[in-house]
Enzyme design. Structure first.
Site, mmCIF file in Angstrom:
data_model
loop_
_atom_site.group_PDB
_atom_site.id
_atom_site.type_symbol
_atom_site.label_atom_id
_atom_site.label_comp_id
_atom_site.label_asym_id
_atom_site.label_seq_id
_atom_site.Cartn_x
_atom_site.Cartn_y
_atom_site.Cartn_z
ATOM 1 N N SER A 13 11.868 37.959 -3.464
ATOM 2 C CA SER A 13 11.403 39.421 -3.257
ATOM 3 C C SER A 13 11.778 40.400 -4.593
ATOM 4 C CB SER A 13 11.763 40.137 -1.931
ATOM 5 O OG SER A 13 13.369 40.332 -2.220
ATOM 6 N N CYS A 14 11.232 41.607 -4.433
ATOM 7 C CA CYS A 14 11.701 42.380 -5.414
ATOM 8 C C CYS A 14 12.858 43.223 -5.190
ATOM 9 C CB CYS A 14 10.526 43.437 -5.519
ATOM 10 S SG CYS A 14 9.019 42.745 -6.375
ATOM 11 N N ASP A 15 13.421 42.898 -4.328
ATOM 12 C CA ASP A 15 14.605 43.756 -3.891
ATOM 13 C C ASP A 15 16.038 43.161 -4.705
ATOM 14 O OD1 ASP A 15 17.191 44.786 -2.448
ATOM 15 O OD2 ASP A 15 15.713 45.505 -1.049
#
Ligand SMILES: Cc1ncc(COP(=O)(O)O)c(C=O)c1O
Length: 392
Positions: A339-341
């Site tokens: 994910s982009c986190d």
């Protein structure tokens, strides 16, 4: 069935690996998304071993560890009882054939309507750790039996549950007297030694602490009948742990020495019952370096913090990751989710060793993650699907 073998061209090649039904299924199946494969037979074995070691103590499976209906149904058949954290978990257990009276409502933070619902379906045992929760129970489930949760040291647990739940030991006597004033039937005490407490001997100081409160409560005229040992029974991740039967037997020996024979002793294993029965089939999405001289490769999997591996937070739980290139030369990697986190990094402070030839598209198997993975998976953070579960 579990056997040990050394294989080439297989997950975990080059070392003695355990080939169990879940691993065998993963070896021969192509999954199009991360999938937890859980072997019910393995959970049954673990249940029997724990039950044997626990002797007179009854198992209330902590449903939160893995709420797959097939697991609950199998445990009902085996005579297990259940520790539920919410109305949803109570309903799940009932739907799989459990009786209300075999379910304890173990969350110390409950919605009043859920307390009333629980009592209406036959749940008799409730937990509390505060005066306000006792008031709720007195009002919404009159006549319920309540065990009070006490805060204990969790310093030897890999996944401590220390301060969030429980009443401070020094405030327990007052809380019991308050309950008496409300006409709430306080039947005993509960505690949690901390999840993944790897050695049984680490229970001893905790049991000393709880026993002191137990005997003080008796001396003050409270009718202590129920001792809830909580969870804490460990699973094999990157280090081997004592077997379930021997571990539980050691805990129970210490319990008997301190508490004698309480009317009802219960244990709430979650991790120790289901973790080793499940492995996740996942895939490498990218292998890269941040610069040509970067010593560590970054390996991005198609599963991360938000899709099932939340217990990598703080690098607390260290899963073992098998690849089809095991046996080849390895090097250190930072392991991350897709994910982009930026919180979606699994292991960085202590990088893990993976084969140097690992590349995107490679399949991997994350071992012994039948507990706290599917139940921690987000619905679809960043559009990645929640963890799929297959129960064998
Ligand atoms: C009340 C209660 N009981 C039992 C458990 C299960 O603990 P474990 O998975 O360490 O066995 C938990 C875990 O959070 C819990 O909160």
């Amino acid at each position: 069935m579990t056997m040990t073998a050394t294989m080439n061209g297989a997950f975990g090649a080059g070392e003695a690996i355990r080939i169990d039904a879940a691993a065998a299924h993963i070896a021969v199946t192509r999954f199009d998304r991360p999938t937890l494969v859980v072997d019910r037979g393995r959970i049954a074995q673990q249940y029997d071993a724990l039950a044997e070691g626990l002797g007179e103590a009854r198992i209330h499976y902590a449903v939160k560890a893995n709420p797959a209906p097939e697991i609950i149904a199998m445990l009902v058949q085996r005579g297990a009882r259940f520790d539920a954290a919410s109305r949803g978990e109570i309903e799940l257990c009932l739907s799989q054939g459990a009786k209300g009276s075999d379910i304890s409502f173990g969350n110390t933070v409950k919605r009043p309507s859920d307390i009333a619902f629980a009592q209406s379906v036959g749940v008799e045992l409730f937990s509390a750790d505060s005066d306000a929760e006792l008031e709720k129970i007195a009002q919404h489930a009159p006549g319920a039996k309540v065990y009070l949760r006490v805060i204990v040291e969790n310093e030897n647990a890999d996944w401590p549950l220390s301060r969030k739940f429980g009443c401070a030991p020094g405030a327990m006597a007052e809380l019991m007297d308050y309950a008496r004033g409300l006409d709430v039937d306080i039947v005993g005490l509960s505690f949690h030694v901390g999840s993944q407490t790897k050695e049984a001997r680490h229970w001893l100081p905790v049991l000393d602490q709880v026993a002191e409160l137990w005997h003080a409560a008796r001396a003050a005229g409270h009718d202590m009948r129920v001792l809830n040992l909580g969870g804490g029974f460990p699973a094999h991740y990157d280090q081997s742990v004592q077997g379930p039967q021997a571990y539980a037997a050691e805990v129970m020996e210490a319990v008997r020495a301190r508490f004698g024979q309480p009317e009802y002793v219960m244990a709430e294993p979650g991790r120790g019952l289901v973790a080793e029965a499940g492995h996740i089939a996942a895939e490498v999405m990218l292998v890269s370096r941040k610069s040509p001289d970067d010593l560590h490769r970054w390996v991005y999997l198609d599963i991360g913090m938000f899709s099932g591996l939340a217990e990598c937070a703080g690098e607390a739980i260290r899963y073992k990751i098998d690849t089809l290139r095991d046996g080849e030369e390895t090097g250190p990697c930072v392991l991350a989710g897709p994910s982009c986190d930026s919180a979606d990094i699994l292991y960085e402070k202590r990088p893990i060793q993976l084969p140097l030839s690992l590349q995107s598209g490679d399949r991997v198997m994350i071992r012994n993650c039948g507990a706290y993975t599917s139940s921690y998976s987000s619905v679809g953070f960043n559009g990645f699907p929640p963890l799929e579960v297959v129960v064998l």
